[in-house]
Design an enzyme around this catalytic site. Structure first.
Site, mmCIF file in Angstrom:
data_model
loop_
_atom_site.group_PDB
_atom_site.id
_atom_site.type_symbol
_atom_site.label_atom_id
_atom_site.label_comp_id
_atom_site.label_asym_id
_atom_site.label_seq_id
_atom_site.Cartn_x
_atom_site.Cartn_y
_atom_site.Cartn_z
ATOM 1 N N CYS A 116 0.820 -1.232 0.000
ATOM 2 C CA CYS A 116 0.000 0.000 0.000
ATOM 3 C C CYS A 116 0.849 1.276 0.000
ATOM 4 O O CYS A 116 0.332 2.362 -0.260
ATOM 5 C CB CYS A 116 -0.958 0.004 1.183
ATOM 6 S SG CYS A 116 -2.082 -1.389 1.197
ATOM 7 N N HIS A 258 -3.243 7.191 3.011
ATOM 8 C CA HIS A 258 -3.637 5.932 2.373
ATOM 9 C C HIS A 258 -5.060 5.585 2.795
ATOM 10 O O HIS A 258 -5.379 5.548 3.981
ATOM 11 C CB HIS A 258 -2.659 4.832 2.786
ATOM 12 C CG HIS A 258 -3.126 3.470 2.416
ATOM 13 N ND1 HIS A 258 -3.615 3.176 1.155
ATOM 14 C CD2 HIS A 258 -3.221 2.317 3.127
ATOM 15 C CE1 HIS A 258 -3.973 1.902 1.125
ATOM 16 N NE2 HIS A 258 -3.750 1.368 2.304
ATOM 17 N N ASN A 288 -10.147 -0.003 0.006
ATOM 18 C CA ASN A 288 -8.683 0.077 0.044
ATOM 19 C C ASN A 288 -8.151 -0.460 -1.289
ATOM 20 O O ASN A 288 -8.275 -1.641 -1.586
ATOM 21 C CB ASN A 288 -8.166 -0.770 1.220
ATOM 22 C CG ASN A 288 -6.657 -0.687 1.373
ATOM 23 O OD1 ASN A 288 -5.943 -0.306 0.435
ATOM 24 N ND2 ASN A 288 -6.163 -1.049 2.540
HETATM 25 N N1 COA Z 1 -18.222 -8.618 9.125
HETATM 26 C C1 COA Z 1 -18.618 -8.818 10.407
HETATM 27 N N2 COA Z 1 -17.734 -9.031 11.401
HETATM 28 C C2 COA Z 1 -16.433 -9.049 11.084
HETATM 29 C C3 COA Z 1 -15.974 -8.850 9.779
HETATM 30 C C4 COA Z 1 -16.936 -8.631 8.784
HETATM 31 N N3 COA Z 1 -16.610 -8.416 7.489
HETATM 32 N N4 COA Z 1 -14.629 -8.922 9.789
HETATM 33 C C5 COA Z 1 -14.243 -9.133 11.046
HETATM 34 N N5 COA Z 1 -15.331 -9.230 11.840
HETATM 35 C C6 COA Z 1 -15.410 -9.483 13.276
HETATM 36 C C7 COA Z 1 -14.169 -10.158 13.799
HETATM 37 O O1 COA Z 1 -14.254 -11.557 13.581
HETATM 38 C C8 COA Z 1 -14.245 -9.806 15.273
HETATM 39 O O2 COA Z 1 -15.172 -10.665 15.889
HETATM 40 P P1 COA Z 1 -14.901 -11.256 17.372
HETATM 41 O O3 COA Z 1 -14.792 -10.048 18.251
HETATM 42 O O4 COA Z 1 -16.084 -12.108 17.610
HETATM 43 O O5 COA Z 1 -13.600 -11.997 17.237
HETATM 44 C C9 COA Z 1 -14.898 -8.418 15.259
HETATM 45 O O6 COA Z 1 -15.455 -8.236 13.962
HETATM 46 C C10 COA Z 1 -13.920 -7.311 15.546
HETATM 47 O O7 COA Z 1 -12.788 -7.514 14.762
HETATM 48 P P2 COA Z 1 -11.524 -6.644 14.972
HETATM 49 O O8 COA Z 1 -10.496 -7.146 14.025
HETATM 50 O O9 COA Z 1 -11.188 -6.511 16.405
HETATM 51 O O10 COA Z 1 -12.086 -5.212 14.512
HETATM 52 P P3 COA Z 1 -11.334 -3.896 14.181
HETATM 53 O O11 COA Z 1 -11.994 -2.794 14.875
HETATM 54 O O12 COA Z 1 -9.840 -3.982 14.320
HETATM 55 O O13 COA Z 1 -11.643 -3.708 12.612
HETATM 56 C C11 COA Z 1 -10.526 -3.951 10.521
HETATM 57 C C12 COA Z 1 -11.163 -4.654 11.703
HETATM 58 C C13 COA Z 1 -9.883 -5.002 9.624
HETATM 59 C C14 COA Z 1 -11.611 -3.209 9.772
HETATM 60 C C15 COA Z 1 -9.472 -2.942 11.022
HETATM 61 O O14 COA Z 1 -8.600 -3.565 11.924
HETATM 62 C C16 COA Z 1 -8.655 -2.349 9.896
HETATM 63 O O15 COA Z 1 -9.177 -1.590 9.101
HETATM 64 N N6 COA Z 1 -7.345 -2.637 9.848
HETATM 65 C C17 COA Z 1 -6.456 -2.106 8.816
HETATM 66 C C18 COA Z 1 -6.818 -2.700 7.539
HETATM 67 C C19 COA Z 1 -6.104 -2.240 6.331
HETATM 68 O O16 COA Z 1 -6.613 -1.442 5.611
HETATM 69 N N7 COA Z 1 -4.967 -2.782 6.019
HETATM 70 C C20 COA Z 1 -4.348 -2.609 4.746
HETATM 71 C C21 COA Z 1 -2.977 -2.226 4.754
HETATM 72 S S1 COA Z 1 -2.711 -0.623 5.325
#
Ligand code: COA
Length: 337
Positions: A116, A258, A288
């Site tokens: 990214c 980003h 993204n």
């Molecule tokens: N739909 C519903 N629930 C989902 C889900 C989806 N698509 N994806 C994950 N979950 C659930 C998880 O399983 C977790 O459940 P649990 O608590 O029962 O285990 C819950 O949602 C919370 O997940 P968590 O990972 O703690 O949430 P978060 O607040 O960190 O958000 C992301 C998850 C991935 C959206 C966030 O971490 C993020 O945006 N990270 C960066 C991603 C990115 O863009 N990376 C690219 C490179 S820069």
């Protein structure tokens, strides 16, 4: 003769198929509400089967050349740099093929792999070629088809990533005080975080890991850890660059981070001490798009008139590697295509 690299053209391309959260909620164990509140994403675009990254790169590259009033002909640019995580093939690089399809002749052409952060890394190398006198004009493209590497069993990555391409032309200019000149670039990496964003298979490490498994060709991410690293690293890189070029933080008119997650963009603005409204946002419409994220956000904001000529623009990106970077410029008077 001292030369500087200035932004002289900007274009972008999104594949026509728009995928809504409602559509994904019908396929994955997810909901419209979860995707919108946890990521800020409402729609993303996915390329049709058979459409590859090179195809999107050609479209965006064409538009950037048009924006810079350059022909699709040898001599238009001296190099093509393509940032991507999803090349058409593991070998060769995709950039030479894109240069040939655009009719640009036998120019230097190479890919940049910084996930990214790829577009900021590509800007840095292209600008360095110009400043070193190796090129007068460079076409810099960020293009991705993440839909080809998403694991259909992974609801988290499948709702976040989209396909698209954005491109700029950098051109040599004789003085630093012109609008569009890249005033500085900051780059960094920390390979100890390699596993946070990883495609386990498809590379030479695969042989050491025994029998290849098709699922190892999918993109994996440890979302919560990536979230925290993204805010820290983009914030650190942006601050280091601002210090170096002598811009007070509050003088930044537009923060083009980003486009990973609306919550990351808000946390980044907050960390830097900038009002949230200064953060450019198009993650809601494109998701993204990894290496295409920054040029797509620039295209959107410039086309909407948000990036007015003369405004101070700070770019920053973070991605797998781990890698990160930042760049700064005064926005030029550009016709975006
Ligand atoms: N739909 C519903 N629930 C989902 C889900 C989806 N698509 N994806 C994950 N979950 C659930 C998880 O399983 C977790 O459940 P649990 O608590 O029962 O285990 C819950 O949602 C919370 O997940 P968590 O990972 O703690 O949430 P978060 O607040 O960190 O958000 C992301 C998850 C991935 C959206 C966030 O971490 C993020 O945006 N990270 C960066 C991603 C990115 O863009 N990376 C690219 C490179 S820069």
């Amino acid at each position: 003769m001292t030369r500087y690299a200035a932004l002289a053209g900007l274009g972008s391309y999104l594949p026509p198929r728009r995928v809504t959260n409602e559509e994904l909620a019908g396929t994955f164990d997810t909901s419209e509400e979860w995707i919108t509140t946890r990521t800020g994403i409402r729609t993303r675009h996915w390329a049709a089967p058979g459409v590859a990254t090179g195809d999107l790169a050609v479209e965006a590259g064409h538009r950037a050349l048009k924006s810079a009033n350059l022909p699709l002909a040898p001599g238009a640019v001296d190099a093509v740099v393509l940032a991507t995580t999803t090349p058409d093939h593991p070998c060769p690089a995709t950039a030479p093929q894109v240069a040939a399809r655009l009719g640009l002749g036998t120019v230097a052409a190479y890919d940049i792999a910084a996930v990214c952060s790829g577009f900021v890394y590509a800007l840095a190398t292209a600008s360095a070629q110009i400043v070193a006198g190796q090129a007068r004009r460079v076409l810099v493209i960020g293009a991705e088809t993440y839909s080809t590497i998403l694991d259909p069993a992974d609801r988290t990555t499948s709702v976040i990533f989209g396909d698209g391409a954005g491109a700029v032309v950098l051109s040599a200019v004789p003085d630093a005080d012109r609008a569009g000149v890249l005033l500085g670039v900051d780059l960094g990496s920390d390979g100890s975080g390699r596993d946070l964003i990883l495609i386990p298979g498809g590379g030479s490490r695969e042989r050491a890991n025994g029998e290849p498994d098709q699922r190892d060709r999918y993109f994996t991410m440890q979302g919560t850890k990536v979230f925290a690293e993204a805010v820290t690293r983009m914030g650190g890189s942006a601050s280091a660059l601002l210090d170096r070029i002598g811009w007070p933080t509050e003088s930044v008119d537009h923060l083009v981070g980003h486009q990973a997650n609306i919550r990351i963009l808000k946390a980044l603005a907050q960390r830097l001490g900038l009002p949230e409204e200064r953060a450019v946002v198009n993650v809601d419409r494109v998701g993204n798009t990894s290496a295409a994220s920054i040029p797509l956000a620039l295209s959107d904001a410039a086309a909407a008139g948000t990036l007015a000529p003369g405004s101070r623009v700070l770019l920053t990106a973070f991605g797998g590697g781990l890698t990160w970077g930042a760049a700064a410029l005064i926005w030029p008077d550009l016709h975006v295509v």
